[in-house]
Design an enzyme around this catalytic site. Structure first.
Site: not given
Ligand code: SAH
Length: 247
Positions: A37, A59, A171
């Site tokens: 991803d 994306k 998100m």
């Molecule tokens: N599976 C991922 C989440 C996927 S959804 C997990 O468990 O973390 C994608 C969302 O995750 C982004 O839009 C944001 O809200 C959050 N996110 C993922 N990485 C991040 C980071 N390094 N800093 C802040 N938010 C993050």
């Protein structure tokens, strides 16, 4: 088909490549094909063996993303060729990651799959600021929410406010103003500490620590997490700002 061929649904952790698990590193080292991803740090791919195929899928932001069905077809395609396949996803594959859909698709076709959990942004990103998502006497639990729903439906805001749990919103950047208004409309105190963290755990991390009433998403654009609750007082060096803004 090679008997040991398998699809691994792997969590790459929240951003900092050092926050990937050893099990994820081992799976990457053994993979023939890696479907990755966009949210995943490129440095995580350093563990992929030379000669393995890396396919970038997905994306950020939705509109130009590789269709989920196509990703699932690719997973099936390579698994049926007897390849060891890793599907590498940001954070944990089962937290807002569509990992469950991919697992179902593989199972439905009789393909063996193994999930390698990852550290989700929802706990790691607050932790990077010193925020514990639960804390005795302050937060008896934590609720993970998405700020983005395809059907536009809203959660039961009043129930969330009553729950007294820390709210961690994935998100939620685009809808933050609406969410903040809804929570206040449902009775949450605007002085409740709140923060927004972009690119958490990465060198590019940027955050704003304020209150529910004063926090603004303006100026943020990357993947960002919003944390709302008394535990946000733990954020490094930010307590004065919270108290000043709440006063
Ligand atoms: N599976 C991922 C989440 C996927 S959804 C997990 O468990 O973390 C994608 C969302 O995750 C982004 O839009 C944001 O809200 C959050 N996110 C993922 N990485 C991040 C980071 N390094 N800093 C802040 N938010 C993050």
């Amino acid at each position: 088909m090679r008997r040991d061929a398998k699809v691994f649904l792997v969590g790459a952790g929240p951003g900092d490549p050092d926050l990937m698990t050893l099990k994820a590193v081992h799976a990457l080292g053994a993979a023939d094909v890696v479907l990755v991803d966009e949210l995943v740090s490129r440095a995580c791919l350093a563990h992929v063996r030379p000669g393995a195929r890396i396919i970038e899928v997905g994306k950020r932001g939705g509109c130009r993303s590789t269709p989920q069905a196509f990703i699932e077809r690719l997973l099936v395609h390579y698994a049926r060729q007897g390849k060891n396949v890793v599907r590498l996803k940001g954070g944990d594959p089962f937290v807002f990651g569509r990992g469950g859909e991919e697992l179902e698709a593989l199972r439905a076709r009789g393909i063996r799959a193994e999930v390698i959990p990852g550290i989700t942004a929802g706990t790691a990103v607050p932790a990077a600021l010193g925020i514990p998502v639960t804390h005795r006497g302050l937060a008896r639990g934590v609720t993970f929410l998405t700020g983005h729903t395809t059907d536009g439906s809203d959660p039961d805001w009043a129930a969330l406010v009553r729950s007294g749990t820390t709210l961690v919103i994935y998100m939620g950047l685009k809808s933050f103003a609406r969410i903040a208004a809804a929570l206040q409309g449902a009775g949450m105190n605007p002085a409740t500490p709140a923060c927004l963290v972009e690119n958490g755990t990465l060198a590019s991390q940027k955050q704003c620590v304020a209150t529910l009433g004063t926090l603004s998403a303006t100026g943020f654009g990357g993947p960002a997490l919003i944390v709302i609750g008394e535990v946000v007082r733990f954020a490094h060096d930010q307590v004065d700002e919270i108290d000043a803004r709440a006063a």
